[in-house]
Design an enzyme around this catalytic site. Structure first.
Site, PDB file in Angstrom:
ATOM      1  CG  ASP A  34     -37.605 -75.716  23.409  1.00  0.00           C
ATOM      2  OD1 ASP A  34     -37.099 -76.741  22.971  1.00  0.00           O
ATOM      3  OD2 ASP A  34     -38.784 -75.382  23.165  1.00  0.00           O
TER       4      ASP A  34
ATOM      5  CG  ASP B 157     -45.944 -74.158  32.981  1.00  0.00           C
ATOM      6  OD1 ASP B 157     -44.830 -73.891  32.491  1.00  0.00           O
ATOM      7  OD2 ASP B 157     -47.005 -73.652  32.567  1.00  0.00           O
TER       8      ASP B 157
ATOM      9  CE  LYS C  26     -37.488 -79.761  25.590  1.00  0.00           C
ATOM     10  NZ  LYS C  26     -38.839 -79.274  25.192  1.00  0.00           N
TER      11      LYS C  26
ATOM     12  N   GLY D  17     -40.558 -70.638  35.832  1.00  0.00           N
ATOM     13  CA  GLY D  17     -39.925 -71.954  35.730  1.00  0.00           C
ATOM     14  C   GLY D  17     -38.668 -72.153  36.566  1.00  0.00           C
TER      15      GLY D  17
ATOM     16  CD  GLU E  55     -35.256 -69.639  30.902  1.00  0.00           C
ATOM     17  OE1 GLU E  55     -35.895 -70.370  31.678  1.00  0.00           O
ATOM     18  OE2 GLU E  55     -35.760 -69.128  29.892  1.00  0.00           O
TER      19      GLU E  55
END
Ligand code: IMP
Ligand code: MG
Length: 177
Positions: A101, A157, A129, A43, A97
């Site tokens: 999350d 993704d 988040k 990512g 990163e």
């Protein structure tokens, strides 16, 4: 591919402005410290490439691959698929990163790297988040705080697709439900 996106959450222009500002900030904070950037694959790959072109101090980089996700759900367990190739004892580490999350991945990774005696560990994430946090981790550097939606693009993704979208988009629910 673009027809699967409900809306653009972060445009290319916004991405580039914030990423450049983060690069400048890290350059000021780590001047003379020769940090080692540790990218979390896959990512991080676009974010890291853009970020590091905005870092203008001596530094080096390495990559790790971890997995905790399957589709849109976190599995809760983290697996190291590729370890570092450099020794990190005494180094200033900056983990790069895509998104923070639940925090389970980064919490695991930070503890894992801590055991090798680095001088410091900081976290630089593109998105955060905070509403979904389960593990006690926070980002030292974060470009965007986002609401609880599943996002793709700019490296992120859904089942290996959409990483090549040039912006961050919210995926239509019908794609993953
Ligand atoms: P955490 O362990 O729950 O913090 O999850 C971190 C990893 O899950 C991230 O590095 C991403 O690879 C993936 N992830 C979390 N949220 C999203 C999302 O909205 N879209 C795509 N991948 C996500
Ligand atoms: Mg990731």
């Amino acid at each position: 591919m673009k027809e699967d996106i409900e809306r653009v959450l972060i445009s290319e222009e916004e991405l580039h402005a914030k990423v450049a500002a983060m690069g400048a900030q890290i350059s000021r904070d780590f001047e003379g410290k020769d940090p080692l950037f540790v990218g979390v694959l896959k990512g991080c790959f676009i974010f890291m490439a853009d970020l590091l072109r905005c870092v203008d101090i001596h530094c080096s980089m390495d990559f790790m691959a971890v997995s905790s996700y399957s589709g849109v759900k976190s599995t809760g367990t983290v697996r190291i698929n590729k370890d570092l190739s450099e020794d990190i004892a005494g180094r200033h580490i900056i983990i790069v990163e895509d998104i923070l999350d639940s925090g389970v991945t980064l919490n695991y990774l930070k503890n894992f790297l801590q055991q090798r005696g680095p001088a410091s560990i900081h976290i630089a994430t593109l998105m955060d988040k905070p509403a979904r946090r389960k593990a006690p981790v926070f980002a030292d550097y974060s470009c965007f705080e986002i609401p609880d939606a599943f996002v793709v693009g700019y490296g992120l993704d859904y089942n290996e697709r959409y990483r090549n979208l040039p912006y961050i988009g919210v995926l239509k629910r019908e794609i993953y439900e």
